[in-house]
Design an enzyme around this catalytic site. Sequence first.
Site, mmCIF file in Angstrom:
data_model
loop_
_atom_site.group_PDB
_atom_site.id
_atom_site.type_symbol
_atom_site.label_atom_id
_atom_site.label_comp_id
_atom_site.label_asym_id
_atom_site.label_seq_id
_atom_site.Cartn_x
_atom_site.Cartn_y
_atom_site.Cartn_z
ATOM 1 N N ASN A 23 0.867 -1.173 0.000
ATOM 2 C CA ASN A 23 0.000 0.000 0.000
ATOM 3 C C ASN A 23 0.907 1.227 0.000
ATOM 4 O O ASN A 23 1.512 1.555 1.015
ATOM 5 C CB ASN A 23 -0.889 -0.034 1.257
ATOM 6 C CG ASN A 23 -1.720 1.226 1.407
ATOM 7 O OD1 ASN A 23 -1.770 2.065 0.495
ATOM 8 N ND2 ASN A 23 -2.381 1.367 2.544
ATOM 9 N N TRP A 24 0.979 1.866 -1.145
ATOM 10 C CA TRP A 24 1.889 3.015 -1.267
ATOM 11 C C TRP A 24 1.347 4.270 -0.603
ATOM 12 O O TRP A 24 2.048 5.263 -0.487
ATOM 13 C CB TRP A 24 2.163 3.293 -2.758
ATOM 14 C CG TRP A 24 3.221 2.420 -3.352
ATOM 15 C CD1 TRP A 24 3.529 1.132 -2.990
ATOM 16 C CD2 TRP A 24 4.136 2.767 -4.393
ATOM 17 N NE1 TRP A 24 4.566 0.667 -3.747
ATOM 18 C CE2 TRP A 24 4.961 1.655 -4.630
ATOM 19 C CE3 TRP A 24 4.330 3.914 -5.165
ATOM 20 C CZ2 TRP A 24 5.968 1.656 -5.591
ATOM 21 C CZ3 TRP A 24 5.331 3.919 -6.144
ATOM 22 C CH2 TRP A 24 6.140 2.800 -6.342
ATOM 23 N N LYS A 25 0.068 4.241 -0.220
ATOM 24 C CA LYS A 25 -0.554 5.423 0.400
ATOM 25 C C LYS A 25 -0.319 6.645 -0.512
ATOM 26 O O LYS A 25 -0.354 6.500 -1.727
ATOM 27 C CB LYS A 25 -0.034 5.613 1.825
ATOM 28 C CG LYS A 25 -0.203 4.329 2.649
ATOM 29 C CD LYS A 25 0.051 4.509 4.115
ATOM 30 C CE LYS A 25 -0.166 3.164 4.827
ATOM 31 N NZ LYS A 25 -0.062 3.275 6.292
ATOM 32 N N HIS A 36 -9.451 1.264 5.000
ATOM 33 C CA HIS A 36 -8.177 1.428 5.710
ATOM 34 C C HIS A 36 -8.402 2.373 6.895
ATOM 35 O O HIS A 36 -9.194 3.304 6.803
ATOM 36 C CB HIS A 36 -7.120 1.989 4.762
ATOM 37 C CG HIS A 36 -5.740 1.930 5.341
ATOM 38 N ND1 HIS A 36 -5.300 2.845 6.267
ATOM 39 C CD2 HIS A 36 -4.726 1.056 5.164
ATOM 40 C CE1 HIS A 36 -4.060 2.527 6.627
ATOM 41 N NE2 HIS A 36 -3.691 1.445 5.971
ATOM 42 N N GLU A 70 -6.750 4.759 7.920
ATOM 43 C CA GLU A 70 -6.523 6.166 7.585
ATOM 44 C C GLU A 70 -7.751 6.764 6.903
ATOM 45 O O GLU A 70 -8.062 7.942 7.076
ATOM 46 C CB GLU A 70 -5.259 6.297 6.720
ATOM 47 C CG GLU A 70 -4.005 6.027 7.557
ATOM 48 C CD GLU A 70 -2.820 5.494 6.797
ATOM 49 O OE1 GLU A 70 -2.818 5.525 5.555
ATOM 50 O OE2 GLU A 70 -1.865 5.026 7.471
ATOM 51 N N GLU A 93 -5.224 -4.845 10.578
ATOM 52 C CA GLU A 93 -4.196 -3.831 10.796
ATOM 53 C C GLU A 93 -4.494 -3.097 12.103
ATOM 54 O O GLU A 93 -5.313 -2.172 12.111
ATOM 55 C CB GLU A 93 -4.182 -2.819 9.649
ATOM 56 C CG GLU A 93 -3.861 -3.419 8.305
ATOM 57 C CD GLU A 93 -3.270 -2.390 7.363
ATOM 58 O OE1 GLU A 93 -2.180 -2.632 6.847
ATOM 59 O OE2 GLU A 93 -3.887 -1.324 7.160
ATOM 60 N N GLY A 127 2.799 2.273 10.854
ATOM 61 C CA GLY A 127 3.792 3.333 10.739
ATOM 62 C C GLY A 127 4.534 3.634 12.028
ATOM 63 O O GLY A 127 5.200 4.669 12.137
ATOM 64 N N SER A 150 3.549 -2.176 10.301
ATOM 65 C CA SER A 150 4.996 -2.256 10.554
ATOM 66 C C SER A 150 5.613 -3.586 10.141
ATOM 67 O O SER A 150 6.526 -4.087 10.802
ATOM 68 C CB SER A 150 5.319 -1.933 12.021
ATOM 69 O OG SER A 150 4.976 -0.588 12.303
ATOM 70 N N GLY A 152 2.910 -1.154 4.277
ATOM 71 C CA GLY A 152 2.933 0.267 3.943
ATOM 72 C C GLY A 152 4.336 0.720 3.588
ATOM 73 O O GLY A 152 4.847 0.442 2.503
ATOM 74 N N GLY A 153 4.986 1.378 4.533
ATOM 75 C CA GLY A 153 6.285 2.007 4.288
ATOM 76 C C GLY A 153 7.305 1.116 3.602
ATOM 77 O O GLY A 153 7.987 1.551 2.670
HETATM 78 P P1 13P Z 1 3.192 0.405 7.633
HETATM 79 O O1 13P Z 1 3.673 -0.897 7.024
HETATM 80 O O2 13P Z 1 3.916 1.604 7.138
HETATM 81 O O3 13P Z 1 3.114 0.301 9.120
HETATM 82 O O4 13P Z 1 1.682 0.602 7.127
HETATM 83 C C1 13P Z 1 0.786 -0.441 7.231
HETATM 84 C C2 13P Z 1 -0.432 -0.089 6.480
HETATM 85 O O5 13P Z 1 -1.189 0.780 6.854
HETATM 86 C C3 13P Z 1 -0.684 -0.824 5.224
HETATM 87 O O6 13P Z 1 -1.977 -0.592 4.759
#
Ligand code: 13P
Length: 244
Positions: free
Chosen positions: A8-10, A92, A94, A159, A165, A204, A225-226
């Site tokens: 997920n590149w956000k 998600h 977010e 999640e 994050g 994470s 994510g990251g």
């Molecule tokens: P991180 O891997 O950066 O913690 O993010 C997880 C996430 O929200 C994937 O959708």
Amino acid sequence: MPQLIAGNWKMFGRLAEVAPYAAALRAGAPAHVELLVCPPFTLLDRFAAALAGGPARLGGQDCHPAPEGPHTGDIAAPMLAEAGARYVILGHSERRANHGETNAIVHAKAQAAIAAGLIPIVCVGETEDEREAGEAEAVVRGQLMHSLPPGFAGVVAYEPVWAIGTGRTPTEADVTAMHAAIRAALRAQLGASGAGLRILYGGSVKPGNAASLLALPEVGGALVGGASLKAEDFLAIARAAPRG
Ligand code: 13P
């Protein structure tokens, strides 16, 4: 079923990154997992061309419940499908936190995604306060109950909000307990089909912890994510997945 390793590149990623990233996936993707990249909408079309015939699939990060309409700034599921997406991330944390997405909205979006031929990845997860209050499983069960439409044939991503994050992850025992609870809820809600759906862990996930997280019972992959932004790290996570 192979594990699904989804990136997920956000709201990260520019056009110049697409070609080298796609080339790295083509060169290094392990054959025993399904790889998925969910970039910002602006990169979908470019990624679709760069990944055509390659090892990774494409997904969107959200869609609107309607197939089209006067909804400034939104994107419709059929548009994602047309741009080359096979999957779409929905609900998600977010989006739930920043855009007021309720379970009912996620439910409607999942129906729209399925109608457009997309596979929804519905995210659930508790906040830190909810976990400390001993309510984590009840919160997640409620999200599943109200977010998944009848006959849901998609993917669930667990999640925990406090793990996103932050570099923090739940204990292996907590992930195992939550994934077992999600599996039980899916069976109760969806019957036999709930037994086969993939349940991803997200929050994470890094090359250093992927092998232990992905080996846990009922973990069917990761939503990253990251660490998905660097092809090298994303591929290291994919290689860490057990052979299904
Ligand atoms: P991180 O891997 O950066 O913690 O993010 C997880 C996430 O929200 C994937 O959708």
